[in-house]
Design a protein around this motif. Structure first.
Motif, PDB file in Angstrom:
ATOM      1  N   GLY A 227      32.954  23.769 -18.848  1.00 26.69           N
ATOM      2  CA  GLY A 227      32.989  24.739 -19.739  1.00 26.69           C
ATOM      3  C   GLY A 227      31.189  24.753 -20.699  1.00 26.69           C
ATOM      4  N   PRO A 228      31.841  23.740 -21.361  1.00 24.49           N
ATOM      5  CA  PRO A 228      30.310  23.571 -22.395  1.00 24.49           C
ATOM      6  C   PRO A 228      28.705  23.060 -21.310  1.00 24.49           C
ATOM      7  N   PHE A 229      28.403  23.019 -19.968  1.00 22.20           N
ATOM      8  CA  PHE A 229      27.641  23.917 -19.206  1.00 22.20           C
ATOM      9  C   PHE A 229      27.483  25.417 -18.906  1.00 22.20           C
ATOM     10  N   VAL A 230      28.373  26.068 -18.473  1.00 23.25           N
ATOM     11  CA  VAL A 230      29.280  27.115 -18.039  1.00 23.25           C
ATOM     12  C   VAL A 230      28.281  28.130 -19.670  1.00 23.25           C
ATOM     13  N   GLY A 231      29.004  27.300 -20.888  1.00 26.00           N
ATOM     14  CA  GLY A 231      28.930  28.354 -22.411  1.00 26.00           C
ATOM     15  C   GLY A 231      27.157  27.702 -22.472  1.00 26.00           C
ATOM     16  N   TRP A 232      26.314  26.606 -22.243  1.00 29.34           N
ATOM     17  CA  TRP A 232      25.021  26.407 -22.267  1.00 29.34           C
ATOM     18  C   TRP A 232      24.009  27.633 -21.396  1.00 29.34           C
ATOM     19  N   TRP A 233      24.483  27.944 -20.326  1.00 29.86           N
ATOM     20  CA  TRP A 233      23.588  29.088 -19.805  1.00 29.86           C
ATOM     21  C   TRP A 233      24.286  30.317 -20.430  1.00 29.86           C
ATOM     22  N   ALA A 234      25.486  30.699 -20.670  1.00 29.82           N
ATOM     23  CA  ALA A 234      26.266  32.050 -20.971  1.00 29.82           C
ATOM     24  C   ALA A 234      24.588  32.430 -22.484  1.00 29.82           C
ATOM     25  N   ASP A 235      24.704  31.226 -23.122  1.00 30.92           N
ATOM     26  CA  ASP A 235      24.140  31.336 -24.473  1.00 30.92           C
ATOM     27  C   ASP A 235      22.667  31.616 -24.290  1.00 30.92           C
ATOM     28  N   ARG A 236      21.971  30.815 -23.109  1.00 28.30           N
ATOM     29  CA  ARG A 236      20.890  31.260 -23.380  1.00 28.30           C
ATOM     30  C   ARG A 236      20.174  32.204 -22.097  1.00 28.30           C
ATOM     31  N   THR A 237      21.680  32.726 -21.192  1.00 26.92           N
ATOM     32  CA  THR A 237      20.120  33.844 -20.132  1.00 26.92           C
ATOM     33  C   THR A 237      21.404  34.994 -20.641  1.00 26.92           C
ATOM     34  N   GLY A 238      23.048  35.038 -21.407  1.00 23.69           N
ATOM     35  CA  GLY A 238      23.634  36.136 -20.845  1.00 23.69           C
ATOM     36  C   GLY A 238      24.607  35.639 -20.199  1.00 23.69           C
ATOM     37  N   ALA A 239      25.621  36.654 -20.941  1.00 20.02           N
ATOM     38  CA  ALA A 239      27.039  36.042 -19.835  1.00 20.02           C
ATOM     39  C   ALA A 239      27.104  36.999 -18.764  1.00 20.02           C
ATOM     40  N   THR A 240      25.985  38.339 -18.283  1.00 22.69           N
ATOM     41  CA  THR A 240      26.653  39.072 -17.682  1.00 22.69           C
ATOM     42  C   THR A 240      26.078  38.063 -16.116  1.00 22.69           C
ATOM     43  N   ARG A 241      25.499  37.257 -15.658  1.00 22.72           N
ATOM     44  CA  ARG A 241      24.855  37.042 -14.415  1.00 22.72           C
ATOM     45  C   ARG A 241      26.775  35.856 -14.411  1.00 22.72           C
ATOM     46  N   VAL A 242      26.817  34.731 -15.382  1.00 20.99           N
ATOM     47  CA  VAL A 242      27.828  33.809 -15.532  1.00 20.99           C
ATOM     48  C   VAL A 242      28.765  34.595 -15.107  1.00 20.99           C
ATOM     49  N   LEU A 243      29.575  35.324 -15.563  1.00 21.62           N
ATOM     50  CA  LEU A 243      30.354  36.541 -15.295  1.00 21.62           C
ATOM     51  C   LEU A 243      30.629  37.026 -13.564  1.00 21.62           C
ATOM     52  N   TRP A 244      29.039  37.411 -13.518  1.00 26.98           N
ATOM     53  CA  TRP A 244      29.785  37.847 -11.932  1.00 26.98           C
ATOM     54  C   TRP A 244      29.818  36.663 -10.905  1.00 26.98           C
ATOM     55  N   THR A 245      29.081  35.450 -11.520  1.00 29.10           N
ATOM     56  CA  THR A 245      29.558  33.959 -10.415  1.00 29.10           C
ATOM     57  C   THR A 245      30.777  33.830 -10.356  1.00 29.10           C
ATOM     58  N   GLY A 246      31.639  33.646 -11.596  1.00 28.79           N
ATOM     59  CA  GLY A 246      33.054  33.556 -12.576  1.00 28.79           C
ATOM     60  C   GLY A 246      33.822  34.747 -10.955  1.00 28.79           C
ATOM     61  N   ALA A 247      33.304  35.716 -10.584  1.00 20.33           N
ATOM     62  CA  ALA A 247      34.257  36.510 -10.269  1.00 20.33           C
ATOM     63  C   ALA A 247      33.844  36.763  -8.503  1.00 20.33           C
ATOM     64  N   ALA A 248      33.125  35.621  -8.179  1.00 21.80           N
ATOM     65  CA  ALA A 248      32.953  35.371  -6.932  1.00 21.80           C
ATOM     66  C   ALA A 248      33.598  34.733  -6.707  1.00 21.80           C
ATOM     67  N   LEU A 249      33.754  33.568  -7.654  1.00 18.32           N
ATOM     68  CA  LEU A 249      34.383  31.911  -7.319  1.00 18.32           C
ATOM     69  C   LEU A 249      36.113  32.166  -7.642  1.00 18.32           C
ATOM     70  N   TYR A 250      36.213  32.566  -8.034  1.00  9.12           N
ATOM     71  CA  TYR A 250      37.503  33.431  -8.309  1.00  9.12           C
ATOM     72  C   TYR A 250      38.133  33.941  -7.095  1.00  9.12           C
ATOM     73  N   ALA A 251      37.235  34.653  -6.278  1.00  7.54           N
ATOM     74  CA  ALA A 251      37.959  35.376  -5.028  1.00  7.54           C
ATOM     75  C   ALA A 251      37.987  34.322  -4.400  1.00  7.54           C
ATOM     76  N   LEU A 252      36.786  33.809  -3.824  1.00  7.15           N
ATOM     77  CA  LEU A 252      36.240  32.386  -2.933  1.00  7.15           C
ATOM     78  C   LEU A 252      38.222  31.528  -2.891  1.00  7.15           C
ATOM     79  N   GLY A 253      38.263  31.197  -4.278  1.00  3.22           N
ATOM     80  CA  GLY A 253      39.011  29.679  -4.787  1.00  3.22           C
ATOM     81  C   GLY A 253      40.584  30.426  -4.291  1.00  3.22           C
ATOM     82  N   LEU A 254      40.615  32.157  -4.655  1.00  2.00           N
ATOM     83  CA  LEU A 254      41.983  32.314  -4.321  1.00  2.00           C
ATOM     84  C   LEU A 254      41.651  32.099  -2.608  1.00  2.00           C
ATOM     85  N   LEU A 255      41.048  33.427  -2.082  1.00  2.00           N
ATOM     86  CA  LEU A 255      41.878  32.798  -0.503  1.00  2.00           C
ATOM     87  C   LEU A 255      41.415  31.648  -0.033  1.00  2.00           C
TER      88      LEU A 255
END
Length: 415
Positions: free
Chosen positions: A64-92
């Protein structure tokens, strides 16, 4: 001179934030429904499933702190895109795992990373930067209420999918729904503006952090801040309690000879009443001291659990417990993050909120894993219930002395 971002319209900002947390929190809230089907299909013990869920919570918190730093630095959009892909992959991976190692890697590590990228710390960073301090608690409460609606919505959906498609195919269906987080992320896309002098009374337009030096300075200042540390310690208890109940309540009810529908209804009621609880607490946070609200929530949780254990488990008593606990479920989230913003400012809010949340997830790890461990050792969840009650009293005491309006001596960003 401060770098800034173009203010986002409040309506689309809150709507897209709500969609993200509705999906991310709604999917995870029903994982307890898979405990029995998964261990029966693979011949595992409850501790095996519980360990994967505990690992999921720990990875979520640690990243969380590293993801939060990434989101604070670059914005949330790319972080959320990455999370959506990881979520689908993990559920599969969770749906197709045939051995414990792969199950832990997919269910624990991959989904844990996905949740770090798609839940409150990332979303609240954007909300905190674009909503004034006077309305921030309300806005965070509204977004948390959306996450609660996701719990109410997705639990019956998950139960229906398991009954009609089977547990494995049900997870594949959820994997598809997780991908819907990606288009919602466009509504949280921040556009940087040239640096301009800050004008008195202007709404917060602080940009994502431009580098790791500022982030490390913020962390050092936070770890020297007594009230930030008290808040962090109290949040550990929240994680322990909600993770234990969310994952093990269905099995606890089955052990007490209650029908599976009772567990599904209980989890749905938690989500339903959490809508009202989180939104109400967000409103109260505009009028009352947020640390007092947090202390009251932890004390009430302890009382509710004591009463639940003292009454025979029936569909009625379970329903009353679920409704009452639901009103207190994610109610800690808006005031906790609002206090972080008030004490530490909003520039590093995703990172600092994620650091507090790491404590929450350490508690979640212990709550999920310890419950499975002690159940396999004793054949009962009673010891874990009483641990959760005692921790609630500890969190009550930790939150009372917090001074939420105390500002750090050296400001790193405007609040």
């Amino acid at each position: 001179m401060q770098p800034s971002v173009r203010p986002l319209p409040l309506g689309p900002l809150l709507l897209c934030s709500a969609i993200v947390v509705t999906l991310s929190m709604g999917i995870r809230h029903g994982f307890g429904l898979w405990l029995q089907p998964v261990i029966m299909a693979h011949g595992w013990q409850r501790e095996d499933f519980a360990l994967a869920m505990a690992l999921q919570n720990l990875i979520w918190g640690a990243s969380g702190p590293f993801v939060g730093w990434w989101a604070d630095r670059t914005g949330a959009t790319r972080v959320l895109w990455t999370g959506a892909a990881l979520y689908a992959l993990g559920l599969l991976g969770m749906a197709t795992s045939s051995d414990l190692l792969f199950f832990n890697l997919s269910t624990g590590v991959t989904i844990g990373l996905a949740q770090a990228c798609t839940t409150y710390a990332v979303v609240y960073g954007v909300v905190g930067r674009h909503v004034s301090a006077e309305r921030r608690s309300w806005a965070m409460g509204l977004v948390a209420a959306a996450g609660s609606f996701g719990q109410f919505l997705m639990v019956p959906v998950s139960s229906w999918l398991i009954q009609n498609l089977g547990w494995s195919q049900a997870l594949m269906g959820l994997a598809v729904s997780a991908l819907l987080i990606a288009p919602a992320a466009f509504g949280l896309r921040e556009q940087r503006l040239p640096a301009t002098p800050a004008s008195p009374g202007s709404p917060p337009t602080t940009a994502p952090s431009t580098g790791p030096v500022g982030a490390m300075a913020a962390l050092r200042e936070a770890f020297q801040h007594r009230d930030y540390l008290l808040l962090t310690a109290g949040y550990f208890v929240c994680g322990f309690q909600v993770a234990f109940i969310a994952v093990h309540l269905p099995s606890y009810l089955k052990d007490n000879q209650l029908a599976p529908e009772v567990a599904t209804t209980a989890l749905a009621l938690i989500g339903l009443f959490n809508i009202f609880g989180t939104y109400s607490v967000g409103l109260l946070g505009q009028r009352l001291r947020k640390n007092h609200i947090l202390a009251a929530i932890y004390l009430l949780r302890a009382i509710v659990m004591v009463l639940f254990l003292m009454t025979p488990p029936t569909p009625l008593t379970v329903g009353v417990f679920a409704a009452t606990m639901g009103a207190l479920w994610l109610s800690t989230v808006p005031p906790t993050n609002a206090v972080v913003a008030q004490m530490m400012g909003v520039r590093h809010l995703s990172m600092l909120g994620g650091t507090v949340f790491f404590s929450h997830q350490i508690g979640s790890f212990l709550g999920v894993w310890l419950a499975g461990r002690l159940y396999d050792a004793t054949g009962s969840y009673n010891v874990v219930w009483w641990i959760a009650i005692a921790l609630g009293l500890v969190a009550f005491a930790l939150n009372l002395p917090i001074r939420e309006h105390q500002q750090p001596a050296r400001r790193l960003a405007s609040a």
